[in-house]
Design a protein around this motif. Structure first.
Motif, short mmCIF file in Angstrom:
data_model
loop_
_atom_site.label_atom_id
_atom_site.label_comp_id
_atom_site.label_asym_id
_atom_site.label_seq_id
_atom_site.Cartn_x
_atom_site.Cartn_y
_atom_site.Cartn_z
N ALA A 183 0.82 -1.21 0.00
CA ALA A 183 0.00 0.00 0.00
C ALA A 183 0.86 1.26 0.00
CB ALA A 183 -0.96 0.00 1.18
N GLY A 184 1.94 1.28 -0.78
CA GLY A 184 2.81 2.44 -0.89
C GLY A 184 3.85 2.55 0.21
N GLN A 185 3.87 1.64 1.16
CA GLN A 185 4.81 1.67 2.29
C GLN A 185 5.84 0.56 2.12
OE1 GLN A 185 4.68 3.88 4.84
NE2 GLN A 185 6.41 3.00 5.89
N ARG A 186 7.13 0.93 2.07
CA ARG A 186 8.20 -0.07 1.94
C ARG A 186 8.32 -0.84 3.24
NH1 ARG A 186 13.53 -0.94 3.03
NH2 ARG A 186 14.77 -1.95 1.42
N VAL A 187 8.29 -2.19 3.15
CA VAL A 187 8.37 -3.00 4.36
C VAL A 187 9.66 -3.79 4.46
CG1 VAL A 187 5.89 -3.21 4.68
CG2 VAL A 187 7.08 -4.90 3.29
N GLY A 188 10.41 -3.89 3.40
CA GLY A 188 11.67 -4.63 3.46
C GLY A 188 12.29 -4.81 2.10
N SER A 189 13.43 -5.49 2.11
CA SER A 189 14.14 -5.73 0.85
C SER A 189 14.02 -7.20 0.47
CB SER A 189 15.61 -5.34 0.99
OG SER A 189 16.27 -6.22 1.87
N VAL A 190 14.13 -7.44 -0.81
CA VAL A 190 14.06 -8.80 -1.33
C VAL A 190 15.23 -9.62 -0.81
CG1 VAL A 190 14.20 -10.16 -3.46
CG2 VAL A 190 12.74 -8.14 -3.36
N ALA A 191 16.40 -9.00 -0.70
CA ALA A 191 17.59 -9.72 -0.23
C ALA A 191 17.39 -10.24 1.20
CB ALA A 191 18.80 -8.79 -0.28
N SER A 192 16.75 -9.45 2.06
CA SER A 192 16.53 -9.90 3.44
C SER A 192 15.52 -11.05 3.51
CB SER A 192 16.08 -8.74 4.32
OG SER A 192 14.84 -8.24 3.89
N VAL A 193 14.54 -11.05 2.62
CA VAL A 193 13.57 -12.15 2.60
C VAL A 193 14.25 -13.43 2.13
CG1 VAL A 193 11.43 -12.99 1.59
CG2 VAL A 193 11.65 -10.59 2.18
N LEU A 194 15.06 -13.32 1.08
CA LEU A 194 15.74 -14.50 0.56
C LEU A 194 16.79 -15.02 1.53
CD1 LEU A 194 16.10 -13.53 -3.20
CD2 LEU A 194 14.56 -15.22 -2.21
N ALA A 195 17.41 -14.12 2.31
CA ALA A 195 18.42 -14.53 3.28
C ALA A 195 17.80 -15.20 4.50
CB ALA A 195 19.24 -13.33 3.71
N SER A 196 16.55 -14.92 4.78
CA SER A 196 15.86 -15.47 5.93
C SER A 196 15.60 -16.97 5.73
CB SER A 196 14.54 -14.74 6.14
OG SER A 196 13.76 -15.38 7.11
N THR A 197 15.71 -17.73 6.81
CA THR A 197 15.44 -19.17 6.74
C THR A 197 14.01 -19.50 7.15
OG1 THR A 197 16.26 -19.45 9.00
CG2 THR A 197 17.84 -19.77 7.20
N GLU A 198 13.27 -18.52 7.64
CA GLU A 198 11.88 -18.74 8.06
C GLU A 198 10.96 -18.83 6.85
OE1 GLU A 198 10.60 -15.84 10.88
OE2 GLU A 198 12.52 -15.84 11.92
N ASP A 199 9.80 -19.44 7.05
CA ASP A 199 8.82 -19.56 5.97
C ASP A 199 8.06 -18.26 5.73
OD1 ASP A 199 9.48 -22.19 5.63
OD2 ASP A 199 7.86 -22.97 6.87
N LYS A 200 8.03 -17.37 6.74
CA LYS A 200 7.31 -16.11 6.64
C LYS A 200 8.29 -14.96 6.84
CE LYS A 200 4.71 -17.24 10.03
NZ LYS A 200 3.76 -17.24 11.11
N TYR A 201 7.85 -13.76 6.39
CA TYR A 201 8.65 -12.56 6.55
C TYR A 201 7.93 -11.66 7.55
CZ TYR A 201 11.43 -8.47 5.28
OH TYR A 201 12.27 -7.38 5.31
N ALA A 202 8.49 -11.52 8.75
CA ALA A 202 7.82 -10.84 9.87
C ALA A 202 7.42 -9.39 9.58
CB ALA A 202 8.70 -10.92 11.11
N PRO A 203 8.29 -8.54 8.98
CA PRO A 203 7.84 -7.15 8.72
C PRO A 203 6.64 -7.08 7.78
CG PRO A 203 10.23 -7.30 8.57
CD PRO A 203 9.72 -8.70 8.70
N LEU A 204 6.59 -7.98 6.80
CA LEU A 204 5.44 -8.00 5.88
C LEU A 204 4.18 -8.44 6.63
CD1 LEU A 204 4.18 -7.81 3.07
CD2 LEU A 204 4.99 -10.14 2.64
N GLU A 205 4.31 -9.43 7.49
CA GLU A 205 3.16 -9.91 8.26
C GLU A 205 2.65 -8.81 9.19
OE1 GLU A 205 1.85 -13.74 10.99
OE2 GLU A 205 3.97 -13.42 10.53
N THR A 206 3.55 -8.06 9.81
CA THR A 206 3.16 -6.96 10.69
C THR A 206 2.39 -5.90 9.92
OG1 THR A 206 5.14 -7.36 12.01
CG2 THR A 206 4.03 -5.24 12.31
N GLU A 207 2.88 -5.54 8.74
CA GLU A 207 2.21 -4.51 7.92
C GLU A 207 0.85 -5.01 7.44
OE1 GLU A 207 1.41 -0.94 6.05
OE2 GLU A 207 2.99 -1.39 7.49
N LEU A 208 0.76 -6.27 7.04
CA LEU A 208 -0.52 -6.81 6.59
C LEU A 208 -1.54 -6.83 7.73
CD1 LEU A 208 0.67 -9.74 4.31
CD2 LEU A 208 -0.39 -7.60 3.59
#
Length: 174
Positions: A82-107
């Motif tokens: 919704a126009g708000q940057r929540v993170g970078s693609v590199a940090s999502v790909l580097a993460s070993t978790e199945d979910k991306y916490a900053p994106l989940e918080t924003e959603l």
């Protein structure tokens, strides 16, 4: 002296030809009115998602028009909700978790601002459109979709650029 019928007709014709021409505006206004109604009726069917120059959508022949709902844009570098940057693609790909916490918080924050779910929406989840660049890896898309589902956005649509169906594809379908 009496004029002949031919002379009267010629005099009448000359008088008519020497007058200034008149413009009939009634028919012109009718045409413009019809044009305005045509444009109003046909412009309501078009749904345009605001795209970023850094995102090149994949092509599809789908005829289903997406609804106007929350958009998650995934470019080659950033994830934007919704126009708000929540993170970078590199940090999502580097993460070993199945979910991306900053994106989940924003959603979840976006869900708290929205209206309550109806009974049908409780079963299907909130609608979300993922507008991802055609070059993003599947692992990234999978994490984003899992994060959306965890935040109760389970009605997921993928934005694509519509293309015409080729003759070869039509032959394969029929």
């Amino acid at each position: 002296m009496k004029q002949s019928l031919r002379a009267k007709r010629m005099a009448k014709h000359h008088r008519r030809m020497n007058q200034a021409p008149k413009l009939n505006l009634v028919s012109l206004m009718d045409i413009f009115t019809i044009l305005v109604f045509f444009l109003l009726v046909n412009s309501s069917d078009v749904e345009v998602l605001q795209t970023d120059k850094s995102i090149k959508l994949p092509a599809s022949v789908s005829d289903i028009v997406p609804e106007n709902n929350l958009v998650v844009m995934v470019s080659a570098e950033d994830i934007v909700v919704a126009g708000q940057r929540v993170g970078s693609v590199a940090s999502v790909l580097a993460s070993t978790e199945d979910k991306y916490a900053p994106l989940e918080t924003e959603l979840k924050y976006q869900a708290s601002k929205a209206r309550p779910l109806t009974e049908e929406e409780k079963l299907t989840g909130r609608p979300v459109t993922i507008m991802g660049d055609q070059t993003i890896p599947y692992a990234l898309l999978k994490k984003i979709m899992a994060t959306c589902a965890a935040a109760d956005y389970r009605d997921i649509s993928l934005a694509v650029s519509q293309t015409a169906v080729s003759d070869d594809a039509q032959g394969a379908e029929g």
